[in-house]
Design a protein around this motif. Structure first.
Motif, PDB file in Angstrom:
ATOM      1  N   ASP A  84     -11.662   2.436   5.604  1.00 24.68           N
ATOM      2  CA  ASP A  84     -11.744   0.527   5.748  1.00 24.68           C
ATOM      3  C   ASP A  84     -11.060  -0.415   5.660  1.00 24.68           C
ATOM      4  OD1 ASP A  84     -14.689   1.531   6.605  1.00 24.68           O
ATOM      5  OD2 ASP A  84     -14.533   2.111   4.037  1.00 24.68           O
ATOM      6  N   PHE A  85     -10.105   0.218   4.598  1.00 23.88           N
ATOM      7  CA  PHE A  85      -8.973  -1.253   4.772  1.00 23.88           C
ATOM      8  C   PHE A  85      -8.006  -0.893   5.614  1.00 23.88           C
ATOM      9  CE2 PHE A  85      -4.651  -2.368   2.924  1.00 23.88           C
ATOM     10  CZ  PHE A  85      -4.904  -3.681   2.011  1.00 23.88           C
ATOM     11  N   ASP A  86      -7.713   0.319   6.000  1.00 24.19           N
ATOM     12  CA  ASP A  86      -6.776  -0.329   7.426  1.00 24.19           C
ATOM     13  C   ASP A  86      -6.511   1.221   8.611  1.00 24.19           C
ATOM     14  OD1 ASP A  86      -4.189  -0.481   9.393  1.00 24.19           O
ATOM     15  OD2 ASP A  86      -3.217  -1.028   7.668  1.00 24.19           O
ATOM     16  N   PRO A  87      -8.144   0.289   9.049  1.00 23.23           N
ATOM     17  CA  PRO A  87      -8.595   1.784  10.102  1.00 23.23           C
ATOM     18  C   PRO A  87      -7.598   2.517  11.030  1.00 23.23           C
ATOM     19  CG  PRO A  87      -9.562  -0.155  10.657  1.00 23.23           C
ATOM     20  CD  PRO A  87      -8.498  -0.597   9.811  1.00 23.23           C
ATOM     21  N   ASN A  88      -6.151   1.900  10.871  1.00 23.55           N
ATOM     22  CA  ASN A  88      -4.403   1.981  12.263  1.00 23.55           C
ATOM     23  C   ASN A  88      -4.137   3.425  11.432  1.00 23.55           C
ATOM     24  OD1 ASN A  88      -5.242   0.272  14.499  1.00 23.55           O
ATOM     25  ND2 ASN A  88      -3.957  -1.075  13.020  1.00 23.55           N
ATOM     26  N   LEU A  89      -4.316   3.377  10.233  1.00 19.72           N
ATOM     27  CA  LEU A  89      -3.456   4.947   9.489  1.00 19.72           C
ATOM     28  C   LEU A  89      -3.937   6.319   9.974  1.00 19.72           C
ATOM     29  CD1 LEU A  89      -2.803   3.087   5.589  1.00 19.72           C
ATOM     30  CD2 LEU A  89      -1.076   3.380   7.896  1.00 19.72           C
ATOM     31  N   SER A  90      -3.560   6.914  10.150  1.00 21.15           N
ATOM     32  CA  SER A  90      -3.628   7.964  10.879  1.00 21.15           C
ATOM     33  C   SER A  90      -4.532   9.065   9.405  1.00 21.15           C
ATOM     34  CB  SER A  90      -2.251   8.588  10.606  1.00 21.15           C
ATOM     35  OG  SER A  90      -2.840  11.115   9.883  1.00 21.15           O
ATOM     36  N   ARG A  91      -5.745   9.397   9.708  1.00 21.33           N
ATOM     37  CA  ARG A  91      -6.661  10.252   9.287  1.00 21.33           C
ATOM     38  C   ARG A  91      -5.984  11.697   8.539  1.00 21.33           C
ATOM     39  NH1 ARG A  91     -11.440   8.508   9.879  1.00 21.33           N
ATOM     40  NH2 ARG A  91     -12.174   7.222  11.231  1.00 21.33           N
ATOM     41  N   LEU A 128       1.044  -1.380  -0.253  1.00 25.29           N
ATOM     42  CA  LEU A 128       0.113   0.271  -0.082  1.00 25.29           C
ATOM     43  C   LEU A 128       1.080   1.732   0.110  1.00 25.29           C
ATOM     44  CD1 LEU A 128      -3.027   1.071  -0.194  1.00 25.29           C
ATOM     45  CD2 LEU A 128      -2.197   1.648   3.366  1.00 25.29           C
ATOM     46  N   TYR A 129       0.717   1.828  -0.746  1.00 34.84           N
ATOM     47  CA  TYR A 129       1.217   3.423  -0.603  1.00 34.84           C
ATOM     48  C   TYR A 129       0.008   4.625  -0.611  1.00 34.84           C
ATOM     49  CZ  TYR A 129       4.749   1.645  -3.842  1.00 34.84           C
ATOM     50  OH  TYR A 129       5.832   0.389  -4.143  1.00 34.84           O
ATOM     51  N   VAL A 130       0.197   5.227   0.290  1.00 33.07           N
ATOM     52  CA  VAL A 130      -0.758   6.018   1.270  1.00 33.07           C
ATOM     53  C   VAL A 130       0.043   7.645   0.315  1.00 33.07           C
ATOM     54  CG1 VAL A 130      -1.486   4.935   2.953  1.00 33.07           C
ATOM     55  CG2 VAL A 130       0.835   6.068   3.480  1.00 33.07           C
ATOM     56  N   TYR A 131      -1.195   8.402   1.141  1.00 31.35           N
ATOM     57  CA  TYR A 131      -1.091  10.258  -0.551  1.00 31.35           C
ATOM     58  C   TYR A 131      -1.597  11.250   0.934  1.00 31.35           C
ATOM     59  CZ  TYR A 131       1.815   8.647  -4.107  1.00 31.35           C
ATOM     60  OH  TYR A 131       2.342   8.042  -5.125  1.00 31.35           O
ATOM     61  N   ARG A 132      -1.367  11.592   1.438  1.00 33.43           N
ATOM     62  CA  ARG A 132      -2.114  13.333   2.335  1.00 33.43           C
ATOM     63  C   ARG A 132      -3.021  14.015   1.463  1.00 33.43           C
ATOM     64  NH1 ARG A 132       3.214  12.462   4.644  1.00 33.43           N
ATOM     65  NH2 ARG A 132       2.650  12.245   7.056  1.00 33.43           N
ATOM     66  N   THR A 133      -2.457  14.200   0.145  1.00 32.71           N
ATOM     67  CA  THR A 133      -3.392  15.562  -0.570  1.00 32.71           C
ATOM     68  C   THR A 133      -3.307  14.762  -2.378  1.00 32.71           C
ATOM     69  OG1 THR A 133      -1.314  16.245  -1.165  1.00 32.71           O
ATOM     70  CG2 THR A 133      -2.501  17.238   0.723  1.00 32.71           C
ATOM     71  N   THR A 169      -5.572  10.295   2.457  1.00 23.78           N
ATOM     72  CA  THR A 169      -6.383  10.740   2.382  1.00 23.78           C
ATOM     73  C   THR A 169      -6.875   9.959   0.344  1.00 23.78           C
ATOM     74  OG1 THR A 169      -5.663  12.908   1.069  1.00 23.78           O
ATOM     75  CG2 THR A 169      -6.922  13.390   2.962  1.00 23.78           C
ATOM     76  N   LYS A 170      -6.149   8.931   0.332  1.00 20.61           N
ATOM     77  CA  LYS A 170      -5.446   8.423  -0.968  1.00 20.61           C
ATOM     78  C   LYS A 170      -4.792   7.354  -0.644  1.00 20.61           C
ATOM     79  CE  LYS A 170      -5.941  10.537  -4.487  1.00 20.61           C
ATOM     80  NZ  LYS A 170      -7.448   9.430  -4.910  1.00 20.61           N
ATOM     81  N   GLY A 171      -5.108   5.924  -1.094  1.00 21.07           N
ATOM     82  CA  GLY A 171      -4.075   4.846  -1.568  1.00 21.07           C
ATOM     83  C   GLY A 171      -3.863   4.279  -2.462  1.00 21.07           C
ATOM     84  N   ILE A 172      -2.895   3.541  -3.028  1.00 27.17           N
ATOM     85  CA  ILE A 172      -3.104   3.098  -3.914  1.00 27.17           C
ATOM     86  C   ILE A 172      -2.040   1.570  -3.548  1.00 27.17           C
ATOM     87  CG2 ILE A 172      -1.914   2.234  -6.841  1.00 27.17           C
ATOM     88  CD1 ILE A 172      -3.301   5.381  -6.087  1.00 27.17           C
ATOM     89  N   LEU A 173      -3.488   0.614  -3.588  1.00 24.56           N
ATOM     90  CA  LEU A 173      -2.864  -0.711  -3.497  1.00 24.56           C
ATOM     91  C   LEU A 173      -2.808  -1.538  -5.023  1.00 24.56           C
ATOM     92  CD1 LEU A 173      -3.154  -3.404  -1.519  1.00 24.56           C
ATOM     93  CD2 LEU A 173      -5.329  -3.547  -2.035  1.00 24.56           C
ATOM     94  N   ILE A 174      -1.310  -2.193  -4.744  1.00 21.13           N
ATOM     95  CA  ILE A 174      -0.778  -3.046  -5.359  1.00 21.13           C
ATOM     96  C   ILE A 174      -0.743  -3.968  -5.321  1.00 21.13           C
ATOM     97  CG2 ILE A 174       1.282  -3.900  -7.159  1.00 21.13           C
ATOM     98  CD1 ILE A 174       1.673  -0.597  -6.609  1.00 21.13           C
ATOM     99  N   LYS A 175      -1.962  -5.022  -5.364  1.00 19.63           N
ATOM    100  CA  LYS A 175      -1.858  -6.957  -5.119  1.00 19.63           C
ATOM    101  C   LYS A 175      -1.202  -7.647  -4.971  1.00 19.63           C
ATOM    102  CE  LYS A 175      -6.895  -6.194  -4.967  1.00 19.63           C
ATOM    103  NZ  LYS A 175      -8.117  -6.309  -5.024  1.00 19.63           N
ATOM    104  N   ASN A 201      -9.916   5.845  -1.925  1.00 18.78           N
ATOM    105  CA  ASN A 201     -10.205   7.272  -1.646  1.00 18.78           C
ATOM    106  C   ASN A 201     -10.195   7.543   0.127  1.00 18.78           C
ATOM    107  OD1 ASN A 201     -12.781   6.349  -0.219  1.00 18.78           O
ATOM    108  ND2 ASN A 201     -14.103   7.143  -2.234  1.00 18.78           N
ATOM    109  N   ALA A 202     -10.867   8.263   0.850  1.00 21.92           N
ATOM    110  CA  ALA A 202     -10.069   8.340   1.953  1.00 21.92           C
ATOM    111  C   ALA A 202     -11.160   7.321   2.745  1.00 21.92           C
ATOM    112  CB  ALA A 202     -10.559   9.550   2.749  1.00 21.92           C
ATOM    113  N   ASP A 203     -12.811   7.357   2.257  1.00 19.25           N
ATOM    114  CA  ASP A 203     -13.449   6.356   3.596  1.00 19.25           C
ATOM    115  C   ASP A 203     -12.847   5.024   2.942  1.00 19.25           C
ATOM    116  OD1 ASP A 203     -14.872   7.881   4.702  1.00 19.25           O
ATOM    117  OD2 ASP A 203     -16.107   8.578   2.690  1.00 19.25           O
ATOM    118  N   GLU A 204     -12.523   4.914   2.032  1.00 13.14           N
ATOM    119  CA  GLU A 204     -11.765   2.757   1.958  1.00 13.14           C
ATOM    120  C   GLU A 204     -10.331   3.052   2.140  1.00 13.14           C
ATOM    121  OE1 GLU A 204     -13.819   2.451  -2.993  1.00 13.14           O
ATOM    122  OE2 GLU A 204     -11.708   3.845  -2.756  1.00 13.14           O
TER     123      GLU A 204
END
Length: 441
Positions: free
Chosen positions: A178-185, A142-147, A188-194, A172-175
Motif C-alpha cells: 500500500d505504501f509503495d506499489p512499485n516495490l517488488s513483492r 524506507l528500509y526493506v527486507y525479503r524475509t 515482505t517487511k518495511g521499516i519507515l523512518i519519518k 508488513n507485506a500488505d502495508e
C-alpha cells in the motif's frame, strides 16, 4: 577568536566545506574557500542525497566479521578490496573490526546521534538562506527486507536506533504494498523512518550553497593546498600551487584528501577512502516513493530530478586506481530487483555511471577538532557515508571552535587525538609542505 575582520580559509568545497563557509559567514567571519575543483564535484556530487538523522549504526558492527569473507568472494558484492591494495588497507581493517565491539558501538551510536539528529532543520535553514529549499524533501526513508530472518539479523542496528531516540514504523507485506506499489513483492517487511529527508539534486544543492557564500563576499581560490605557514603555534598562511594565502584560521574539510594535510599539522589520522559507485537511470518506468534501502543488498534507491539514482557498494582501492565500472553496472540489476517495472533491456545511453571517494575512518566517526600543531586550524573530515547528513551540524561545531565558543555537543568522540601517537609540535616559523598529488585538494 573575534570575527571582526578575521578571514578563515575553508579547504574543500564539498557539502561539509560550503556549509561550514556559510555558517562562518553567519558569525561574521570573512571566508576564502580553497579547492582546485568546482564546488560539489567530489563525493558530494554522487552520494545518495539523504539527510538521515537516524543513521547512528556504525559501519563496523558485532558479528560483521562473519559476513566479510562471503562479501569478498562475490566480485560484485557490497564489499571489494583490490588485490594490490590489500596490504595498504589491512591496518585500517584491523582497526575497523576492533571498533565493532558492543561497548564501542554503543558509544559511537550516541556520538553520531548527537551530530546528526538535527540534520533536517539545520540543512533546511541553510538551504532557505541560499534559495535552495525547493531541492529538499522531508518525506522519510524506507528500509526493506525479503524475509523475517533477514530482519531478525539486523536487530542489533534497530536496537541502537531505538535506544538513541529514533522512532520507526514497521510495515508488513500488505502495508508495504500500500505504501509503495512499485516495490517488488519479494519484499515482505518495511521499516519507515519519518524523521529523515533527502535532496532531489545533491550537486545543485551544494552549488547554490556555494553561490550564496560567494554572494556574501566569500572568495574562491582555485588551487591545491601544498603546505601551511605556522609561526610558533599559530597558522598565518597556507601555501597553494598558485602562491600563499594569508589567513587568520583554517578549516580542513578536504574529504578523502585530508589525511596528508592533517599529517603536516601533527595528526596521524587513519583515513582511507571507501570508493562508492552510483548509476542514474534517466526516465525510469517507475521510481520509489521515497529513498529506499535494500537492507541486505546494501544499496539505496533515491528519486531525483535527474532520474533514479542507485548508489552503494564499498571498494577499497585507494585514490589512484581506475574505476571498476562493472561495480556500477551491477547496480542496474539491483534496481530491477527492487523495482521490477524497470525495463530489463538497458542500453548504455540509458544511465550514467559515477565513482567517488567516501572519506572514512575505522570507528565511523568524523574528525572534528583542533589540529595538534596549531589551535587556529580545525578539522572537519572523515564523514564516510554521512557527508550530507553530518555537514550541517559539523559546520555549526566548526564555527563554534573557530569562535572560541563552547561546542554544542561533546566533541571528545570526534577528537583527532583519539588515534595513534601524533607527531611533535612545531616551533618557530616555517612552511609545512605536502607531497604533490594529482588528487589532492
Amino acid at each position: 577568536m573575534n570575527s571582526n575582520d578575521k578571514t578563515v580559509g575553508v579547504i574543500g568545497a564539498g557539502i561539509v566545506g560550503v556549509c561550514t563557509a556559510l555558517t562562518l559567514q553567519r558569525q561574521g567571519f570573512k571566508v576564502t574557500i580553497i579547492d582546485p575543483n568546482p564546488a560539489g564535484e567530489g563525493a558530494s556530487f554522487g552520494n545518495a542525497g539523504c539527510f538521515n538523522g537516524s543513521s547512528v549504526v556504525p559501519m563496523s558492527m558485532p558479528g560483521m566479521i562473519t559476513s566479510v569473507p562471503k562479501w569478498l568472494l562475490d566480485p560484485m558484492g557490497p564489499l571489494s578490496i583490490r588485490l594490490g591494495y590489500f596490504h595498504k588497507i589491512t591496518p585500517w581493517l584491523v582497526q575497523f573490526l576492533l571498533a565493532g565491539q558492543p561497548a564501542k558501538v554503543e558509544e559511537q551510536a550516541r556520538a553520531l546521534r548527537s551530530l546528526i539528529g538535527n540534520t533536517v532543520p539545520l540543512i533546511t535553514s541553510l538551504a532557505k538562506e541560499a534559495g535552495a529549499e525547493h531541492l529538499l524533501r522531508h518525506e522519510g526513508h524506507l528500509y526493506v527486507y525479503r524475509t523475517e530472518a533477514q530482519f531478525a539479523k539486523d536487530q542489533g542496528g534497530w536496537e541502537l536506533r531505538r535506544s538513541n531516540g529514533v522512532t520507526s514504523n514497521i510495515l508488513n507485506a500488505d502495508e508495504l504494498r500500500d505504501f509503495d506499489p512499485n516495490l517488488s513483492r519479494a519484499f515482505t517487511k518495511g521499516i519507515l523512518i519519518k524523521e529523515n529527508g533527502h535532496t532531489t539534486n545533491p550537486h545543485e544543492l551544494v552549488t547554490l550553497l556555494f553561490k550564496k557564500v560567494i554572494a556574501n563576499g566569500g572568495i574562491l581560490v582555485s588551487s591545491r593546498v601544498t603546505g601551511f605557514e605556522v609561526n610558533g603555534q599559530i597558522l598565518s598562511a597556507v601555501e597553494t600551487e598558485n602562491g600563499k594565502v594569508n589567513l587568520d584560521a583554517a578549516v580542513i574539510a578536504a574529504g578523502a584528501h585530508s589525511k596528508p594535510l592533517a599529517a603536516l599539522l601533527g595528526d596521524n589520522v587513519p583515513l582511507d577512502t571507501e570508493r562508492g559507485y552510483h548509476i542514474v537511470i534517466r526516465d525510469p518506468e517507475v521510481q520509489p516513493r521515497i529513498p529506499t534501502t535494500d537492507a541486505v543488498g546494501k544499496f539505496i534507491a533515491t528519486p531525483m530530478e535527474t532520474g533514479l539514482r542507485i548508489g552503494g557498494t564499498v571498494e577499497f582501492a585507494g585514490l589512484d586506481a581506475a574505476p571498476n565500472w562493472k561495480r556500477a553496472d551491477v547496480l542496474y540489476d539491483h534496481a530491477r530487483a527492487l523495482l521490477p517495472a524497470i525495463a530489463s533491456v538497458r542500453p548504455e545511453d540509458r544511465y550514467t555511471k559515477w565513482m567517488g571517494y567516501r572519506p572514512s575512518v575505522p570507528d565511523s566517526l568524523p574528525v572534528i577538532g583542533y589540529a595538534r600543531r596549531t589551535p587556529n586550524v580545525v578539522y572537519a573530515f572523515g564523514h564516510g557515508h554521512l557527508g550530507m547528513t553530518g555537514a550541517p551540524m559539523t559546520a555549526m561545531l566548526v564555527s563554534e571552535l573557530i569562535s572560541g565558543m563552547k561546542p554544542s555537543i561533546d566533541l571528545s568522540p570526534f577528537s583527532p587525538s583519539r588515534f595513534s601517537k601524533a607527531g611533535k609540535k612545531s616551533s618557530g616559523s616555517k612552511f609545512l609542505k605536502s607531497p604533490a598529488s594529482k588528487n589532492s585538494v
